[in-house]
Motif scaffolding. Sequence first.
Motif, short mmCIF file in Angstrom:
data_model
loop_
_atom_site.label_atom_id
_atom_site.label_comp_id
_atom_site.label_asym_id
_atom_site.label_seq_id
_atom_site.Cartn_x
_atom_site.Cartn_y
_atom_site.Cartn_z
N GLU A 20 0.85 -1.19 0.00
CA GLU A 20 0.00 0.00 0.00
C GLU A 20 0.89 1.24 0.00
OE1 GLU A 20 -3.24 2.17 2.90
OE2 GLU A 20 -2.94 0.00 3.08
N LYS A 21 0.58 2.19 -0.86
CA LYS A 21 1.37 3.42 -0.93
C LYS A 21 1.12 4.29 0.29
CE LYS A 21 2.12 3.79 -5.84
NZ LYS A 21 1.45 2.62 -6.34
N SER A 22 2.18 4.93 0.73
CA SER A 22 2.13 5.84 1.87
C SER A 22 2.88 7.10 1.48
CB SER A 22 2.80 5.17 3.07
OG SER A 22 2.82 6.02 4.18
N PRO A 23 2.52 8.26 2.02
CA PRO A 23 3.26 9.47 1.72
C PRO A 23 4.72 9.36 2.19
CG PRO A 23 1.15 10.01 2.69
CD PRO A 23 1.34 8.53 2.85
N VAL A 24 5.59 10.07 1.48
CA VAL A 24 7.02 10.08 1.80
C VAL A 24 7.39 11.45 2.34
CG1 VAL A 24 9.35 9.84 0.84
CG2 VAL A 24 7.49 8.38 -0.02
N ARG A 25 7.89 11.48 3.58
CA ARG A 25 8.27 12.75 4.20
C ARG A 25 9.73 13.05 3.92
NH1 ARG A 25 6.56 16.31 7.61
NH2 ARG A 25 4.71 15.10 8.18
N LEU A 26 10.02 14.32 3.62
CA LEU A 26 11.38 14.83 3.50
C LEU A 26 11.64 15.67 4.74
CD1 LEU A 26 11.19 15.96 -0.22
CD2 LEU A 26 12.04 13.80 0.66
N SER A 36 21.53 16.48 7.23
CA SER A 36 21.23 16.24 5.82
C SER A 36 19.74 16.01 5.68
CB SER A 36 22.01 15.02 5.30
OG SER A 36 21.61 13.86 5.99
N LEU A 37 19.26 16.09 4.45
CA LEU A 37 17.85 15.80 4.18
C LEU A 37 17.70 14.30 3.99
CD1 LEU A 37 17.00 18.74 1.79
CD2 LEU A 37 16.01 18.33 4.04
N ALA A 38 16.60 13.76 4.50
CA ALA A 38 16.34 12.33 4.43
C ALA A 38 14.87 12.11 4.09
CB ALA A 38 16.68 11.67 5.77
N MET A 39 14.51 10.84 3.86
CA MET A 39 13.13 10.48 3.52
C MET A 39 12.67 9.35 4.45
SD MET A 39 13.13 10.42 -0.69
CE MET A 39 13.43 8.69 -0.74
N ALA A 40 11.37 9.38 4.76
CA ALA A 40 10.76 8.31 5.56
C ALA A 40 9.27 8.31 5.26
CB ALA A 40 10.99 8.53 7.04
N LEU A 41 8.63 7.18 5.48
CA LEU A 41 7.19 7.09 5.30
C LEU A 41 6.51 7.78 6.48
CD1 LEU A 41 6.84 3.38 4.13
CD2 LEU A 41 7.12 5.45 2.75
N ASP A 42 5.47 8.55 6.20
CA ASP A 42 4.79 9.31 7.24
C ASP A 42 3.44 9.77 6.71
OD1 ASP A 42 4.39 10.55 9.69
OD2 ASP A 42 5.85 12.15 9.35
N GLN A 43 2.66 10.39 7.56
CA GLN A 43 1.38 10.96 7.17
C GLN A 43 1.47 12.48 7.28
OE1 GLN A 43 -1.30 9.28 5.92
NE2 GLN A 43 0.13 7.56 5.95
N PRO A 44 0.77 13.20 6.38
CA PRO A 44 0.81 14.66 6.44
C PRO A 44 0.23 15.19 7.75
CG PRO A 44 -0.29 13.89 4.44
CD PRO A 44 -0.05 12.70 5.30
N LYS A 45 0.80 16.30 8.18
CA LYS A 45 0.31 16.99 9.37
C LYS A 45 -0.15 18.38 8.95
CE LYS A 45 3.48 14.39 12.32
NZ LYS A 45 3.67 13.35 11.34
N GLU A 46 -0.79 19.06 9.85
CA GLU A 46 -1.36 20.37 9.55
C GLU A 46 -0.32 21.37 9.03
OE1 GLU A 46 -3.78 23.45 12.17
OE2 GLU A 46 -4.55 21.40 12.34
N ALA A 47 0.90 21.28 9.52
CA ALA A 47 1.94 22.24 9.17
C ALA A 47 2.73 21.85 7.92
CB ALA A 47 2.90 22.41 10.34
N ASP A 48 2.24 20.87 7.16
CA ASP A 48 2.96 20.33 6.00
C ASP A 48 2.42 20.85 4.68
OD1 ASP A 48 4.60 18.73 7.58
OD2 ASP A 48 3.26 17.01 7.46
N THR A 49 3.29 20.77 3.67
CA THR A 49 2.90 20.98 2.28
C THR A 49 3.06 19.63 1.59
OG1 THR A 49 3.66 23.27 2.29
CG2 THR A 49 3.48 22.20 0.14
N VAL A 50 2.11 19.30 0.71
CA VAL A 50 2.11 18.02 0.01
C VAL A 50 2.26 18.26 -1.49
CG1 VAL A 50 0.80 15.92 -0.47
CG2 VAL A 50 0.59 17.02 1.77
N PHE A 51 3.21 17.56 -2.12
CA PHE A 51 3.39 17.57 -3.57
C PHE A 51 3.19 16.16 -4.07
CE2 PHE A 51 5.74 21.34 -2.38
CZ PHE A 51 5.45 22.22 -3.40
N THR A 52 2.39 16.00 -5.11
CA THR A 52 2.19 14.69 -5.71
C THR A 52 3.07 14.58 -6.95
OG1 THR A 52 -0.07 14.62 -4.88
CG2 THR A 52 0.49 13.08 -6.65
N GLN A 53 3.90 13.55 -6.98
CA GLN A 53 4.77 13.27 -8.13
C GLN A 53 4.45 11.84 -8.55
OE1 GLN A 53 7.70 15.35 -9.30
NE2 GLN A 53 6.46 16.91 -8.33
N GLY A 54 3.99 11.69 -9.78
CA GLY A 54 3.51 10.36 -10.19
C GLY A 54 2.27 10.06 -9.38
#
Length: 105
Positions: A20-26, A36-54
């Motif tokens: 199942e796809k899950s959002p990817v947090r930077l 450094s910048l990293a990535m992990a699976l997470d859910q959006p929070k109120e203070a987030d911006t979401v970009f859909t790629q693919g």
Amino acid sequence: MITVTQAARKEVAKYFDGKEKSPVRLFITSGCGGPSLAMALDQPKEADTVFTQGDVDYIMETELLKKAQPVTVDYTGMGFNISSSLELGGGGCSSCGTGGGCCGS
């Protein structure tokens, strides 16, 4: 803005194959090499911006994104590379592996 290269999209799609796809947090992480910048699976929070790629959502805390943009996620064959306008500094410790520094001590 967050841009995910075709190579990175392909690797992320491979990861989610059969899952199942899950959002990817930077986000910013710290280690022996400094921040450094990293990535992990997470859910959006109120203070987030979401970009859909693919067909995957990439999320980043809005205030961090304002400082970091443009952000680019690439895959080099050796792993993901996340670049931005942030100057994260070198940091780290000079005594990694010696038992006297910040890493593993």
